[in-house]
Design a protein around this motif. Structure first.
Motif, PDB file in Angstrom:
ATOM      1  N   ASP A 379       0.836  -1.194   0.000  1.00  0.00           N
ATOM      2  CA  ASP A 379       0.000   0.000   0.000  1.00  0.00           C
ATOM      3  C   ASP A 379       0.878   1.253   0.000  1.00  0.00           C
ATOM      4  O   ASP A 379       1.813   1.368   0.790  1.00  0.00           O
ATOM      5  CB  ASP A 379      -0.890  -0.022   1.249  1.00  0.00           C
ATOM      6  N   TYR A 380       0.553   2.201  -0.880  1.00  0.00           N
ATOM      7  CA  TYR A 380       1.273   3.482  -0.927  1.00  0.00           C
ATOM      8  C   TYR A 380       0.614   4.536  -0.031  1.00  0.00           C
ATOM      9  O   TYR A 380       1.172   5.610   0.140  1.00  0.00           O
ATOM     10  CB  TYR A 380       1.331   4.009  -2.361  1.00  0.00           C
ATOM     11  N   GLN A 381      -0.555   4.233   0.496  1.00  0.00           N
ATOM     12  CA  GLN A 381      -1.296   5.134   1.383  1.00  0.00           C
ATOM     13  C   GLN A 381      -1.446   6.519   0.755  1.00  0.00           C
ATOM     14  O   GLN A 381      -0.990   7.534   1.293  1.00  0.00           O
ATOM     15  CB  GLN A 381      -0.614   5.205   2.760  1.00  0.00           C
ATOM     16  N   MET A 382      -2.134   6.552  -0.385  1.00  0.00           N
ATOM     17  CA  MET A 382      -2.358   7.812  -1.098  1.00  0.00           C
ATOM     18  C   MET A 382      -3.431   8.644  -0.409  1.00  0.00           C
ATOM     19  O   MET A 382      -4.422   8.116   0.085  1.00  0.00           O
ATOM     20  CB  MET A 382      -2.783   7.530  -2.535  1.00  0.00           C
ATOM     21  N   ASP A 383      -3.247   9.966  -0.419  1.00  0.00           N
ATOM     22  CA  ASP A 383      -4.277  10.858   0.085  1.00  0.00           C
ATOM     23  C   ASP A 383      -5.209  11.257  -1.058  1.00  0.00           C
ATOM     24  O   ASP A 383      -5.110  10.722  -2.173  1.00  0.00           O
ATOM     25  CB  ASP A 383      -3.667  12.074   0.774  1.00  0.00           C
ATOM     26  N   GLU A 384      -6.115  12.211  -0.789  1.00  0.00           N
ATOM     27  CA  GLU A 384      -7.094  12.588  -1.806  1.00  0.00           C
ATOM     28  C   GLU A 384      -6.449  13.254  -3.013  1.00  0.00           C
ATOM     29  O   GLU A 384      -7.053  13.323  -4.091  1.00  0.00           O
ATOM     30  CB  GLU A 384      -8.143  13.527  -1.190  1.00  0.00           C
ATOM     31  N   ASN A 385      -5.210  13.718  -2.866  1.00  0.00           N
ATOM     32  CA  ASN A 385      -4.483  14.336  -3.981  1.00  0.00           C
ATOM     33  C   ASN A 385      -3.510  13.364  -4.632  1.00  0.00           C
ATOM     34  O   ASN A 385      -2.656  13.774  -5.411  1.00  0.00           O
ATOM     35  CB  ASN A 385      -3.729  15.577  -3.491  1.00  0.00           C
ATOM     36  N   ARG A 386      -3.643  12.083  -4.289  1.00  0.00           N
ATOM     37  CA  ARG A 386      -2.821  11.008  -4.844  1.00  0.00           C
ATOM     38  C   ARG A 386      -1.348  11.156  -4.447  1.00  0.00           C
ATOM     39  O   ARG A 386      -0.462  10.656  -5.136  1.00  0.00           O
ATOM     40  CB  ARG A 386      -2.975  10.921  -6.368  1.00  0.00           C
ATOM     41  N   ARG A 387      -1.095  11.818  -3.347  1.00  0.00           N
ATOM     42  CA  ARG A 387       0.257  11.878  -2.812  1.00  0.00           C
ATOM     43  C   ARG A 387       0.512  10.617  -1.986  1.00  0.00           C
ATOM     44  O   ARG A 387      -0.305  10.239  -1.147  1.00  0.00           O
ATOM     45  CB  ARG A 387       0.454  13.137  -1.960  1.00  0.00           C
ATOM     46  N   GLN A 388       1.647   9.994  -2.211  1.00  0.00           N
ATOM     47  CA  GLN A 388       1.966   8.707  -1.592  1.00  0.00           C
ATOM     48  C   GLN A 388       2.652   8.957  -0.251  1.00  0.00           C
ATOM     49  O   GLN A 388       3.821   9.322  -0.185  1.00  0.00           O
ATOM     50  CB  GLN A 388       2.868   7.899  -2.526  1.00  0.00           C
ATOM     51  N   LEU A 389       1.910   8.729   0.832  1.00  0.00           N
ATOM     52  CA  LEU A 389       2.350   9.136   2.159  1.00  0.00           C
ATOM     53  C   LEU A 389       2.813   7.986   3.036  1.00  0.00           C
ATOM     54  O   LEU A 389       3.087   8.186   4.224  1.00  0.00           O
ATOM     55  CB  LEU A 389       1.211   9.893   2.855  1.00  0.00           C
ATOM     56  N   ARG A 390       2.894   6.791   2.489  1.00  0.00           N
ATOM     57  CA  ARG A 390       3.365   5.645   3.271  1.00  0.00           C
ATOM     58  C   ARG A 390       4.791   5.917   3.778  1.00  0.00           C
ATOM     59  O   ARG A 390       5.708   6.167   3.006  1.00  0.00           O
ATOM     60  CB  ARG A 390       3.355   4.377   2.413  1.00  0.00           C
ATOM     61  N   SER A 391       4.988   5.859   5.074  1.00  0.00           N
ATOM     62  CA  SER A 391       6.318   6.097   5.650  1.00  0.00           C
ATOM     63  C   SER A 391       7.260   4.955   5.299  1.00  0.00           C
ATOM     64  O   SER A 391       6.901   3.773   5.430  1.00  0.00           O
ATOM     65  CB  SER A 391       6.228   6.240   7.171  1.00  0.00           C
ATOM     66  N   PHE A 392       8.449   5.302   4.876  1.00  0.00           N
ATOM     67  CA  PHE A 392       9.454   4.294   4.565  1.00  0.00           C
ATOM     68  C   PHE A 392       9.924   3.607   5.844  1.00  0.00           C
ATOM     69  O   PHE A 392      10.063   4.235   6.901  1.00  0.00           O
ATOM     70  CB  PHE A 392      10.650   4.931   3.865  1.00  0.00           C
ATOM     71  N   GLU A 393      10.180   2.302   5.725  1.00  0.00           N
ATOM     72  CA  GLU A 393      10.697   1.500   6.828  1.00  0.00           C
ATOM     73  C   GLU A 393      11.876   0.681   6.337  1.00  0.00           C
ATOM     74  O   GLU A 393      11.947   0.324   5.152  1.00  0.00           O
ATOM     75  CB  GLU A 393       9.617   0.542   7.346  1.00  0.00           C
ATOM     76  N   PRO A 394      12.819   0.361   7.225  1.00  0.00           N
ATOM     77  CA  PRO A 394      13.941  -0.486   6.818  1.00  0.00           C
ATOM     78  C   PRO A 394      13.437  -1.802   6.217  1.00  0.00           C
ATOM     79  O   PRO A 394      12.508  -2.416   6.723  1.00  0.00           O
ATOM     80  CB  PRO A 394      14.691  -0.728   8.133  1.00  0.00           C
ATOM     81  N   GLY A 395      14.044  -2.204   5.116  1.00  0.00           N
ATOM     82  CA  GLY A 395      13.658  -3.429   4.433  1.00  0.00           C
ATOM     83  C   GLY A 395      12.798  -3.209   3.214  1.00  0.00           C
ATOM     84  O   GLY A 395      12.607  -4.129   2.418  1.00  0.00           O
ATOM     85  N   MET A 396      12.259  -2.009   3.050  1.00  0.00           N
ATOM     86  CA  MET A 396      11.527  -1.695   1.821  1.00  0.00           C
ATOM     87  C   MET A 396      12.513  -1.452   0.676  1.00  0.00           C
ATOM     88  O   MET A 396      13.572  -0.858   0.877  1.00  0.00           O
ATOM     89  CB  MET A 396      10.669  -0.442   2.007  1.00  0.00           C
TER      90      MET A 396
END
Length: 454
Positions: A379-396
């Protein structure tokens, strides 16, 4: 030495992690891929379903993995009796000497049990009789409904039998759930073993890009360059490409998914190559753009360095807690300011930056998750403006791939027309920042021209 192996224990751990997320009295069904006919009685090279492969490591078609989560209330008693609360079951093709002479060896259910660390294995000939018994009396059923119409029909037929068999003591699961979100979250964070394989896939792919640069010259055809790339992949243990290689010279580079790869390469043009190896199921995804004759023109160099600067700016933002939106902002600002400075964009620079005016020529996303699939799950966790807000985590692991594409019809000076440039690396999020896995594919103008002159 290329790393191409994941231990059996890791596949077992993955199954256990998935089972831990399932409620008590539930069952999950994960089917293998099917062979796909290419022409009459021949098939395309088999590609295993990635979710199935992630949980099993099993590489034959038509198989089915069944995971059963037991009743939590019975855990202590069952553990005391040395009985597994949870079970992993595989249905696979039966051994068949005649079929194996024609189509290749099969593992068979008996050998599969030990080789793949499963509690029970059955031949596909037993599927119709045995599978309903694993679904019967479970409260929840997990599967990827809608992914395979034939599989859906089989499951719903079994559910109908169970619902209509109350007098025989049957009962169907009361709730159906999509298994894909759980698997996507698991696959998004890569293990050390997965990362070793992805580093090797990048190393092989980087060498292939080097080979393509050394081979390329005016008069060669795009498909000849592609052949050099595929040869380098296979010679180093990567049997196939991770996706259809893009080898686009000149204006073909402005077609994002150009795969015809049939045109002759001309003096003075750029060649864009988007190609990555698949190793042990894992993908590399690398793009390089370089001059067919080995020397960038002034216009080509100006645009190339702009794309490279934007890529480096985006990569610099990658660390735990950051996200694609932040990386996008960094890349877009560099591209917009650079295009304005070159006279390709005109107007108030602050307004242009605020409007992401570079998107007129940077017409795709900055990057995507990478793993068993080229455009991997998560999941990229997009907002209503299609901005990808998923926080990066080690291992991605992700790609970062800005580009500029100015076709022959663009409203710009003639000298900029017909130029397509993309630069793409594979980036791992680490505990303290990031690691660029794409370490051996030349990227600066000086590196590219030096290699091609050698």
């Amino acid at each position: 030495m290329n790393k191409t192996h994941i231990d059996l224990t890791e596949y077992q751990q993955r199954r256990n992690r998935l089972l831990a997320q399932m409620p008590a009295n539930s069952v999950a069904l994960i089917p293998a891929a099917k062979e796909v006919t290419r022409s009459r009685d021949t098939e395309f090279l088999f590609c295993q379903d990635k979710d199935f492969f992630y949980l099993s490591g099993f590489h034959e078609p038509d198989a089915l993995l069944v995971l059963v989560k037991g009743d939590a209330s019975d855990t202590a008693e069952q553990v005391a009796a040395n009985v597994d609360v949870n079970e992993s079951i595989l249905f696979c093709r039966d051994k068949d000497p005649q079929a194996e002479v024609w189509q290749g060896r099969r593992v068979g259910p008996e050998a599969a049990q030990d080789e793949y660390g499963l509690q029970h294995t059955y031949g596909l000939s037993e599927l119709e009789q045995v599978l309903p018994m694993y679904i019967n009396a479970q409260q929840s059923l997990f599967f990827a409904q809608g992914q395979d119409k034939t599989f859906d029909e089989m499951i719903f037929a079994i559910l109908d039998i169970l619902r209509n068999g109350v007098k025989q003591g049957f009962s169907a699961p009361a709730s159906l759930h999509d298994i894909r979100p759980m698997l996507a979250e698991m696959r998004l964070i890569k293990s050390d073993a997965e990362l070793d394989i992805m580093r090797s896939a990048n190393e092989i792919s980087g060498n292939a890009h080097q080979r393509a640069m050394k081979f390329t010259k005016p008069g060669k055809f795009e498909y000849q360059v592609e052949a050099e790339i595929l040869h380098e992949f296979a010679s180093n243990g990567a049997r196939t490409a991770a996706y259809g290689s893009i080898v686009g010279g000149g204006e073909n580079a402005t077609i994002l998914h150009y795969t015809d790869n049939q045109d002759v390469l001309l003096d003075g043009e750029l060649l864009l190559i988007d190609a990555g190896a698949e190793l042990c199921g894992y993908a590399a995804d690398i793009t390089r753009t370089f001059p067919v004759n080995g020397k960038f023109s002034d216009e080509q160099a100006a645009l190339y360095n702009l794309v490279l600067e934007s890529q480096l700016a985006a990569i610099a933002t990658i660390k735990p807690g950051s996200n694609f939106a932040i990386a996008n902002d960094a890349a877009n600002e560099v591209l917009t300011r650079g295009l304005h400075q070159l006279g390709i964009l005109s107007g108030d620079i602050d307004e242009l930056v605020a409007e992401n005016a570079c998107k007129q020529y940077f017409i795709h996303g900055l990057g995507h998750w990478l793993g068993l699939d080229v455009h991997d799950v998560g999941d990229y966790q997009m907002d209503e403006n299609r901005r990808q807000l998923r926080s990066f985590e080690p291992g991605m692991v992700m790609t970062i791939e800005p580009g500029l594409y100015i076709d022959a019809e663009a409203d710009v000076e003639e000298r900029w027309k017909g130029i397509g440039i993309r630069i793409e690396d594979n980036i791992l999020v680490t505990a303290n920042g990031h690691e660029n896995l794409t370490v051996n594919a030349p990227k600066t103008i000086a590196e590219i021209e030096s290699l091609m002159a050698g």
